[in-house]
Design an enzyme around this catalytic site. Structure first.
Site, mmCIF file in Angstrom:
data_model
loop_
_atom_site.group_PDB
_atom_site.id
_atom_site.type_symbol
_atom_site.label_atom_id
_atom_site.label_comp_id
_atom_site.label_asym_id
_atom_site.label_seq_id
_atom_site.Cartn_x
_atom_site.Cartn_y
_atom_site.Cartn_z
ATOM 1 N N LYS A 175 0.863 -1.185 0.000
ATOM 2 C CA LYS A 175 0.000 0.000 0.000
ATOM 3 C C LYS A 175 0.903 1.239 0.000
ATOM 4 O O LYS A 175 1.369 1.695 1.031
ATOM 5 C CB LYS A 175 -0.918 0.042 1.234
ATOM 6 C CG LYS A 175 -1.995 1.120 1.069
ATOM 7 C CD LYS A 175 -2.386 1.818 2.340
ATOM 8 C CE LYS A 175 -1.431 2.834 2.826
ATOM 9 N NZ LYS A 175 -1.264 4.040 1.982
ATOM 10 N N GLY A 206 -4.742 3.301 -1.209
ATOM 11 C CA GLY A 206 -5.476 3.688 -0.004
ATOM 12 C C GLY A 206 -4.681 4.626 0.866
ATOM 13 O O GLY A 206 -3.510 4.915 0.584
ATOM 14 N N GLY A 207 -5.310 5.077 1.940
ATOM 15 C CA GLY A 207 -4.694 6.044 2.823
ATOM 16 C C GLY A 207 -4.341 5.460 4.176
ATOM 17 O O GLY A 207 -4.146 4.246 4.312
ATOM 18 N N GLY A 211 -4.053 1.611 5.633
ATOM 19 C CA GLY A 211 -2.837 1.126 6.290
ATOM 20 C C GLY A 211 -3.151 0.522 7.644
ATOM 21 O O GLY A 211 -2.614 -0.529 8.012
ATOM 22 N N GLU A 249 10.989 2.558 9.234
ATOM 23 C CA GLU A 249 11.942 3.558 8.726
ATOM 24 C C GLU A 249 11.244 4.907 8.847
ATOM 25 O O GLU A 249 10.334 5.209 8.072
ATOM 26 C CB GLU A 249 12.296 3.289 7.263
ATOM 27 C CG GLU A 249 12.936 1.936 7.001
ATOM 28 C CD GLU A 249 14.317 1.783 7.604
ATOM 29 O OE1 GLU A 249 14.867 2.770 8.131
ATOM 30 O OE2 GLU A 249 14.843 0.665 7.564
ATOM 31 N N CYS A 283 14.294 11.744 4.107
ATOM 32 C CA CYS A 283 14.407 11.422 5.534
ATOM 33 C C CYS A 283 15.830 11.622 6.028
ATOM 34 O O CYS A 283 16.047 11.968 7.173
ATOM 35 C CB CYS A 283 13.966 9.983 5.772
ATOM 36 S SG CYS A 283 14.851 8.829 4.716
ATOM 37 N N GLU A 383 12.059 17.430 12.209
ATOM 38 C CA GLU A 383 12.282 17.205 10.786
ATOM 39 C C GLU A 383 11.480 18.270 10.034
ATOM 40 O O GLU A 383 10.275 18.408 10.261
ATOM 41 C CB GLU A 383 11.767 15.812 10.442
ATOM 42 C CG GLU A 383 11.934 15.442 9.019
ATOM 43 C CD GLU A 383 11.492 14.002 8.777
ATOM 44 O OE1 GLU A 383 10.350 13.677 9.118
ATOM 45 O OE2 GLU A 383 12.301 13.230 8.245
HETATM 46 P P1 NAD Z 1 2.978 9.229 6.732
HETATM 47 O O1 NAD Z 1 3.351 8.524 7.980
HETATM 48 O O2 NAD Z 1 1.916 10.234 6.789
HETATM 49 O O3 NAD Z 1 2.485 8.158 5.628
HETATM 50 C C1 NAD Z 1 3.327 7.114 5.193
HETATM 51 C C2 NAD Z 1 2.463 5.960 4.729
HETATM 52 O O4 NAD Z 1 1.789 5.399 5.842
HETATM 53 C C3 NAD Z 1 1.366 6.324 3.744
HETATM 54 O O5 NAD Z 1 1.219 5.251 2.847
HETATM 55 C C4 NAD Z 1 0.132 6.475 4.630
HETATM 56 O O6 NAD Z 1 -1.065 6.231 3.943
HETATM 57 C C5 NAD Z 1 0.374 5.411 5.665
HETATM 58 N N1 NAD Z 1 -0.155 5.661 7.004
HETATM 59 C C6 NAD Z 1 -0.293 6.852 7.637
HETATM 60 N N2 NAD Z 1 -0.757 6.659 8.886
HETATM 61 C C7 NAD Z 1 -0.868 5.309 9.066
HETATM 62 C C8 NAD Z 1 -1.281 4.471 10.153
HETATM 63 N N3 NAD Z 1 -1.622 4.979 11.315
HETATM 64 N N4 NAD Z 1 -1.276 3.135 9.969
HETATM 65 C C9 NAD Z 1 -0.881 2.596 8.793
HETATM 66 N N5 NAD Z 1 -0.509 3.338 7.723
HETATM 67 C C10 NAD Z 1 -0.480 4.676 7.867
HETATM 68 O O7 NAD Z 1 4.345 9.797 6.145
HETATM 69 P P2 NAD Z 1 4.541 10.632 4.808
HETATM 70 O O8 NAD Z 1 4.157 12.037 5.076
HETATM 71 O O9 NAD Z 1 3.940 9.923 3.650
HETATM 72 O O10 NAD Z 1 6.134 10.523 4.600
HETATM 73 C C11 NAD Z 1 7.018 11.393 5.144
HETATM 74 C C12 NAD Z 1 7.721 10.767 6.330
HETATM 75 O O11 NAD Z 1 8.388 9.567 5.924
HETATM 76 C C13 NAD Z 1 8.792 11.652 6.875
HETATM 77 O O12 NAD Z 1 8.724 11.716 8.273
HETATM 78 C C14 NAD Z 1 10.075 10.970 6.439
HETATM 79 O O13 NAD Z 1 11.187 11.214 7.227
HETATM 80 C C15 NAD Z 1 9.691 9.551 6.476
HETATM 81 N N6 NAD Z 1 10.599 8.760 5.641
HETATM 82 C C16 NAD Z 1 11.505 7.916 6.248
HETATM 83 C C17 NAD Z 1 12.417 7.202 5.499
HETATM 84 C C18 NAD Z 1 13.416 6.286 6.141
HETATM 85 O O14 NAD Z 1 13.917 5.412 5.458
HETATM 86 N N7 NAD Z 1 13.730 6.454 7.415
HETATM 87 C C19 NAD Z 1 12.402 7.306 4.115
HETATM 88 C C20 NAD Z 1 11.495 8.178 3.532
HETATM 89 C C21 NAD Z 1 10.586 8.891 4.313
#
Ligand code: NAD
Length: 482
Positions: A175, A206-207, A211, A249, A283, A383
């Site tokens: 997803k 999906g969102g 998830g 991650e 990130c 961040e």
């Molecule tokens: P986000 O947490 O809002 O969403 C990430 C994914 O998780 C999306 O697919 C979203 O639909 C899903 N999601 C959101 N809440 C969820 C929940 N409670 N349960 C299950 N799924 C859920 O993050 P974002 O805004 O899409 O991405 C940015 C973040 O990702 C930043 O904080 C960045 O640092 C981090 N990131 C980390 C790495 C790493 O390798 N450490 C790499 C890239 C991005």
């Protein structure tokens, strides 16, 4: 509803039964770009059941060489659509087209190639122990894997998870982020074209709610999540039910230490680039520059000049400029962090709040450098996920390590010095998952991930694959019986 937005379940493209849809705006024009259907409970249950069935139908018994055939096909499929991916990633998240061609797509291909090499060199699933030939360790697929990815390096993060789960022998439900749906669909098309048995790879649009449904499904044995620290916390809690394997991650606030004896010009150029890359939406962005007192003024002057030379422009135009941020939420968050820092006494030596000159719309941000920042300001701790570089100073090695380790995060750290023993000591003492000295890139297949609030576990190379496997010790069977 856009017809191309279909789920891929049990080898078939399925029209979403979504109760809700998400409207996405173009990051450059703010015009409506598409409506994304968000998978609900029925879709999630169907996708997980399909993955479970595929395990039972024999995927669990496949060996590494059989699985490598599909990985090679996947690499070829992505490579054949290289420029199409670049265009779609650019449309999805606003990164300029040339950046997408040179980095976003190639990073994904490099990770997939890293899995090929890891499996060829270290991928045995049955390893004898030194206690004698009858004592062995088997690496076995953990089961159904839920893979959840963010939007900022959308193809790269999908590749890191799917490649690893595939090589481990898992079946999976992917997803990706709802904010970059076209990238996800094109990737799913590549997977479908590999000819994998039905149900090994399933794909949902999906969102966050999708998830959550996925991570709380009892048939899921491993969860691999990349995204925000906030969501990571709730996923870790969900994984605790049933003691399921979880890899997280998460975010970062990675320090870049400039010691007085470094090559200042190179360190500044690379340091600014490492913070502003992908408009700061990485990130592992080197967003906190820690500079030894004696070179602070010189470094600040040079950083300001380099930052002033950055240009912002349309993601559709060729060139090395910076694009907009992905959406209004990110734009407002970055603006607030800059404004709050200034209000608390920070000084902008480049950029500042508001859009760059000549831009009245779009989520464009001025590449910004903040000095006179104190460690308690949000911009020094949180961040930013935008092109904002924060500079602080340090007195000596101990002070540099202390300041680097004050962060709640521990994803990456960067060290610039011509003194090998200083580099060595700082690398040992900084609490982070990845350290890069004097601009050296990470090797292909090197473990990716962090400590503290940056997550749990590692992706990429053999570490990524092992995250999807159980380790079984077997004593008493001869090699011929295994
Ligand atoms: P986000 O947490 O809002 O969403 C990430 C994914 O998780 C999306 O697919 C979203 O639909 C899903 N999601 C959101 N809440 C969820 C929940 N409670 N349960 C299950 N799924 C859920 O993050 P974002 O805004 O899409 O991405 C940015 C973040 O990702 C930043 O904080 C960045 O640092 C981090 N990131 C980390 C790495 C790493 O390798 N450490 C790499 C890239 C991005």
């Amino acid at each position: 509803m856009d017809m191309e937005f279909c789920h891929y379940i049990d080898g078939c493209w399925i029209t979403p039964k979504a109760a809700s849809t998400l409207e996405l705006l173009d990051p450059e024009t703010e015009h409506v770009r598409c409506h994304v259907p968000l998978a609900g409970a029925e879709d999630v249950a169907q996708a997980v059941a399909s993955a479970q069935k595929a395990l039972e139908r024999g995927w669990l018994e496949t060996n590494v060489s059989e699985r490598l055939v599909y990985l090679h096909r996947l690499i070829a499929e992505i490579d054949n659509r290289h420029d199409q991916f670049a265009k779609i990633i650019s449309d999805d998240m606003g990164a300029p087209i040339d950046f997408c061609k040179a980095h976003q797509v190639d990073a994904a291909l490099a990770h997939l190639q890293g899995f090929v090499e890891a499996m060829q060199m270290q991928g045995e699933t049955d390893v004898p122990l030194s206690a004698g030939p009858m004592h062995r360790v088997r690496y076995e697929a953990i089961g159904v894997a839920a893979l959840i990815t963010p939007w900022n390096w959308p193809l790269n993060q999908i590749a890191l998870k799917v490649g690893a789960a595939l090589m481990a022998g898992c079946t999976m439900v992917l997803k990706p982020s709802e904010l970059t749906p076209q990238t996800g669909v094109l990737f799913a098309q590549c997977m479908a074209a590999t000819g994998l048995p039905a149900g090994v790879f399933n794909f949902l649009i999906g969102g966050a709610e999708t998830g959550q449904l996925l991570t709380t499904n009892a048939q899921v044995s491993a969860i691999s999540f990349t995204g925000s620290t906030r969501a990571g916390q709730s996923i870790a809690a969900a994984a605790a039910v049933g003691f399921r394997r979880v890899t997280l991650e998460l975010g970062g606030k990675s320090p870049n230490l400039l010691f007085a004896d470094c090559d200042i010009e190179t360190a500044v150029r690379q340091g600014v680039a490492h913070c502003f890359r992908n408009a700061g939406q990485s990130c592992n962005a080197a967003s906190l520059m820690l500079v030894e007192d004696s070179i602070l003024d010189n470094v600040v002057n040079q950083v300001a000049k380099v930052a002033d030379s950055y240009r912002v422009g349309s993601p559709r135009k060729p060139g090395s400029h910076m694009g907009p941020l992905i959406n209004q939420t990110q734009f407002e968050r970055v603006q607030t962090l800059i404004k709050d820092a200034i209000q608390q006494g920070a000084r902008c030596v480049s950029g500042g709040p508001g859009r760059p000159d000549g831009f009245n719309s779009g989520y464009f941000v001025r590449p910004t450098v903040l000095v006179d920042v104190t460690p308690d300001m949000a911009v020094a701790r949180e961040e930013v996920f935008g092109p904002v570089l924060t500079i602080l100073s340090f007195r000596n090695l101990d002070d540099a390590v202390l300041k680097a380790n004050q962060s709640a995060y521990g994803l990456a750290a960067y060290i610039q010095t011509s003194n090998a023993s200083v580099a060595n000591e700082a690398a040992r003492r900084i609490n982070a998952g990845m350290i890069q000295v004097n601009g050296t890139s990470r090797a292909q297949g090197a473990p990716f991930g962090g400590t503290k609030s940056s997550g749990i576990g590692r992706e990429a190379g053999i570490w990524g694959v092992r995250a999807f496997q159980e380790v079984k010790s077997i004593s008493g069977l001869s090699a011929t019986e295994v």
